[in-house]
Design a protein around this motif. Structure first.
Motif, mmCIF file in Angstrom:
data_model
loop_
_atom_site.group_PDB
_atom_site.id
_atom_site.type_symbol
_atom_site.label_atom_id
_atom_site.label_comp_id
_atom_site.label_asym_id
_atom_site.label_seq_id
_atom_site.Cartn_x
_atom_site.Cartn_y
_atom_site.Cartn_z
ATOM 1 N N GLY A 56 0.801 -1.213 0.000
ATOM 2 C CA GLY A 56 0.000 0.000 0.000
ATOM 3 C C GLY A 56 0.834 1.263 0.000
ATOM 4 N N TYR A 57 0.155 2.385 0.296
ATOM 5 C CA TYR A 57 0.739 3.718 0.155
ATOM 6 C C TYR A 57 1.289 3.848 -1.268
ATOM 7 C CZ TYR A 57 1.592 8.110 2.411
ATOM 8 O OH TYR A 57 1.491 9.436 2.781
ATOM 9 N N LEU A 58 0.383 3.599 -2.203
ATOM 10 C CA LEU A 58 0.746 3.393 -3.605
ATOM 11 C C LEU A 58 1.333 4.650 -4.241
ATOM 12 C CD1 LEU A 58 -2.352 1.271 -4.745
ATOM 13 C CD2 LEU A 58 -0.161 0.490 -3.789
ATOM 14 N N HIS A 59 2.277 4.424 -5.145
ATOM 15 C CA HIS A 59 2.914 5.509 -5.897
ATOM 16 C C HIS A 59 3.026 5.087 -7.362
ATOM 17 C CE1 HIS A 59 6.395 2.898 -5.659
ATOM 18 N NE2 HIS A 59 6.354 2.938 -4.331
ATOM 19 N N ASP A 60 3.737 5.886 -8.153
ATOM 20 C CA ASP A 60 3.793 5.624 -9.596
ATOM 21 C C ASP A 60 4.477 4.306 -9.945
ATOM 22 O OD1 ASP A 60 2.355 7.827 -10.177
ATOM 23 O OD2 ASP A 60 4.003 9.008 -11.020
ATOM 24 N N GLY A 61 5.331 3.795 -9.047
ATOM 25 C CA GLY A 61 5.940 2.480 -9.289
ATOM 26 C C GLY A 61 4.872 1.401 -9.280
ATOM 27 N N HIS A 62 4.007 1.453 -8.258
ATOM 28 C CA HIS A 62 2.892 0.503 -8.209
ATOM 29 C C HIS A 62 1.965 0.720 -9.413
ATOM 30 C CE1 HIS A 62 3.808 1.136 -3.754
ATOM 31 N NE2 HIS A 62 4.007 -0.153 -3.887
ATOM 32 N N ARG A 63 1.738 2.005 -9.732
ATOM 33 C CA ARG A 63 0.805 2.328 -10.815
ATOM 34 C C ARG A 63 1.251 1.692 -12.131
ATOM 35 N NH1 ARG A 63 -0.268 6.748 -14.163
ATOM 36 N NH2 ARG A 63 1.502 7.914 -13.338
ATOM 37 N N SER A 64 2.561 1.707 -12.388
ATOM 38 C CA SER A 64 3.020 1.117 -13.654
ATOM 39 C C SER A 64 2.780 -0.394 -13.659
ATOM 40 C CB SER A 64 4.480 1.495 -13.919
ATOM 41 O OG SER A 64 5.353 0.444 -13.618
ATOM 42 N N LEU A 65 2.910 -1.046 -12.498
ATOM 43 C CA LEU A 65 2.615 -2.487 -12.439
ATOM 44 C C LEU A 65 1.133 -2.732 -12.720
ATOM 45 C CD1 LEU A 65 4.583 -3.538 -9.187
ATOM 46 C CD2 LEU A 65 5.368 -3.742 -11.531
ATOM 47 N N ILE A 66 0.283 -1.919 -12.106
ATOM 48 C CA ILE A 66 -1.169 -2.099 -12.271
ATOM 49 C C ILE A 66 -1.571 -1.847 -13.723
ATOM 50 C CG2 ILE A 66 -3.447 -1.235 -11.588
ATOM 51 C CD1 ILE A 66 -2.123 -0.463 -8.845
ATOM 52 N N GLU A 67 -1.034 -0.761 -14.304
ATOM 53 C CA GLU A 67 -1.410 -0.431 -15.688
ATOM 54 C C GLU A 67 -0.975 -1.532 -16.652
ATOM 55 O OE1 GLU A 67 -1.481 4.456 -15.355
ATOM 56 O OE2 GLU A 67 0.288 3.453 -16.197
ATOM 57 N N THR A 68 0.192 -2.091 -16.415
ATOM 58 C CA THR A 68 0.649 -3.173 -17.286
ATOM 59 C C THR A 68 -0.239 -4.400 -17.118
ATOM 60 O OG1 THR A 68 2.901 -2.349 -17.105
ATOM 61 C CG2 THR A 68 2.646 -4.584 -17.951
ATOM 62 N N ALA A 69 -0.577 -4.721 -15.880
ATOM 63 C CA ALA A 69 -1.468 -5.859 -15.628
ATOM 64 C C ALA A 69 -2.812 -5.639 -16.316
ATOM 65 C CB ALA A 69 -1.655 -6.049 -14.128
ATOM 66 N N ALA A 70 -3.310 -4.411 -16.282
ATOM 67 C CA ALA A 70 -4.609 -4.121 -16.887
ATOM 68 C C ALA A 70 -4.558 -4.312 -18.402
ATOM 69 C CB ALA A 70 -5.050 -2.700 -16.534
ATOM 70 N N ARG A 71 -3.406 -4.034 -18.992
ATOM 71 C CA ARG A 71 -3.261 -4.261 -20.443
ATOM 72 C C ARG A 71 -3.154 -5.745 -20.772
ATOM 73 N NH1 ARG A 71 0.202 0.184 -20.189
ATOM 74 N NH2 ARG A 71 2.045 -1.159 -20.123
ATOM 75 N N GLU A 72 -2.546 -6.519 -19.857
ATOM 76 C CA GLU A 72 -2.197 -7.902 -20.195
ATOM 77 C C GLU A 72 -3.189 -8.944 -19.677
ATOM 78 O OE1 GLU A 72 2.634 -7.084 -20.345
ATOM 79 O OE2 GLU A 72 1.839 -8.343 -18.734
ATOM 80 N N CYS A 73 -4.026 -8.575 -18.714
ATOM 81 C CA CYS A 73 -4.955 -9.543 -18.111
ATOM 82 C C CYS A 73 -6.379 -9.013 -18.210
ATOM 83 C CB CYS A 73 -4.602 -9.770 -16.640
ATOM 84 S SG CYS A 73 -2.927 -10.398 -16.408
ATOM 85 N N ASP A 74 -7.346 -9.926 -18.133
ATOM 86 C CA ASP A 74 -8.749 -9.492 -18.170
ATOM 87 C C ASP A 74 -9.120 -8.755 -16.897
ATOM 88 O OD1 ASP A 74 -9.230 -10.692 -20.679
ATOM 89 O OD2 ASP A 74 -9.469 -12.651 -19.700
ATOM 90 N N LEU A 75 -8.655 -9.275 -15.757
ATOM 91 C CA LEU A 75 -9.034 -8.676 -14.475
ATOM 92 C C LEU A 75 -7.801 -8.532 -13.594
ATOM 93 C CD1 LEU A 75 -12.337 -10.659 -14.158
ATOM 94 C CD2 LEU A 75 -12.170 -8.165 -14.257
#
Ligand code: AMP
Length: 283
Positions: free
Chosen positions: A30-49
């Motif tokens: 938690g205490y999310l920052h842009d490093g976490h955000r890049s992981l999430i955005e990539t996951a959103a592109r590569e996975c359905d959920l």
């Protein structure tokens, strides 16, 4: 959607899997920052959920470390995670994750004993244990981790291989501040003076990289470049500054052309402990 209970998390994942969709998970404290955000955005592109887990795992903190004061802001995390493409934020409680009587841990062996493992005994046992639990709870097809915690990515790769998790590991590049400092939830601890000093870490990694690109092959000489550069910034306590084989963390006397070298740094500036690393291919 926010999920807090373990059974609800598993049910959701089971339903998603039954429907034939893929799940990406991003384990975080938690205490999310842009490093976490890049992981999430990539996951959103590569996975359905996409599931982002938020759990400050007591098992990976040693006595006297910063578990109690680790920054927490679940409301903000939920917003950031969803804006970046998360479908479920999974934020379990400590009591649910480690109920009375909890006893099982996962020990990944030698890869978790050097560097971070030497300075934080038991740290990677805590990491491997919680990640194994989070894998069973979220049932992902793909798991996303940051190169920022380089040794951790080796630990997770070991865990996935040894315990036969049917999960693809994706390691994504470190996201940095404009001056090179790796983004970290712990950066909020830094007083302005220390924050300025902290930019020396990335400059140190780049100096060592340059020495390798200029032909330096001696591990001790490369390490000396890092110690000297860090020392130039004044009051910094160095836990380690070391070049190692990227795949195994072995420390040979010399590196050879074609080797993948990881430069690893852990320092304490004021009361804040910071780590960073850089991968270099020996020309
Ligand atoms: P943490 O919340 O610090 O435990 O980190 C959760 C995940 O985000 C881990 O896989 C970290 O390696 C990754 N991460 C943390 N900081 C960064 C960063 N600056 N760039 C990329 N990934 C990061």
């Amino acid at each position: 959607m926010l999920v807090s209970t373990l059974s609800e998390m598993q049910q959701w994942s089971d339903e998603v899997r039954r429907s034939g969709k893929t799940i990406g998970v991003i384990p975080t404290m938690g205490y999310l920052h842009d490093g976490h955000r890049s992981l999430i955005e990539t996951a959103a592109r590569e996975c359905d959920l996409v599931v982002t887990t938020v759990f400050v795992n007591p098992l990976q903190f040693g006595a006297g470390e910063d578990f109690a004061r680790y920054p927490r802001d679940l409301e903000r995390d939920i917003q950031l995670a969803h804006r970046a493409g998360t479908h479920v934020v999974f934020a379990p409680s400590g009591d649910d994750m480690y109920p009375v009587g909890y006893a099982t841990t996962v020990d990944v062996g030698p890869i978790g004993e050097k560097f971070e493992g030497a300075f934080r005994p038991g740290h990677f046992r805590g990491v491997a244990t919680v990640v194994a639990k989070l894998f069973h709870l979220t049932k992902p097809h793909v798991a996303y981790f940051g190169q920022k915690d380089y040794q951790q990515t080796l630990v997770i790769a070991r865990l996935i291989a040894d315990l036969n998790f049917d999960i693809r590991l994706r390691v994504l590049p470190t996201v940095r501040e404009p001056d090179g400092l790796a983004m970290s939830s712990r950066n909020v601890y830094l007083q302005p003076d220390d924050r300025r000093k902290a930019s020396i870490i990335y400059r140190t990694l780049r100096a060592a990289e340059q020495s390798i690109l200029d032909g330096q092959r001696s591990r001790q000489r490369i390490n000396a470049v890092m110690y000297e550069t860090l020392a130039s910034a004044g009051d910094i306590r160095i836990d380690y500054a070391a070049a190692a084989r990227a795949e195994t963390l072995d420390e040979p006397e010399e590196f050879f052309s074609g080797d993948s070298v990881v430069l690893l740094v852990a320092v304490r500036i004021g009361s804040t402990r910071l780590i960073d690393n850089l991968l270099v291919r020996v020309p």
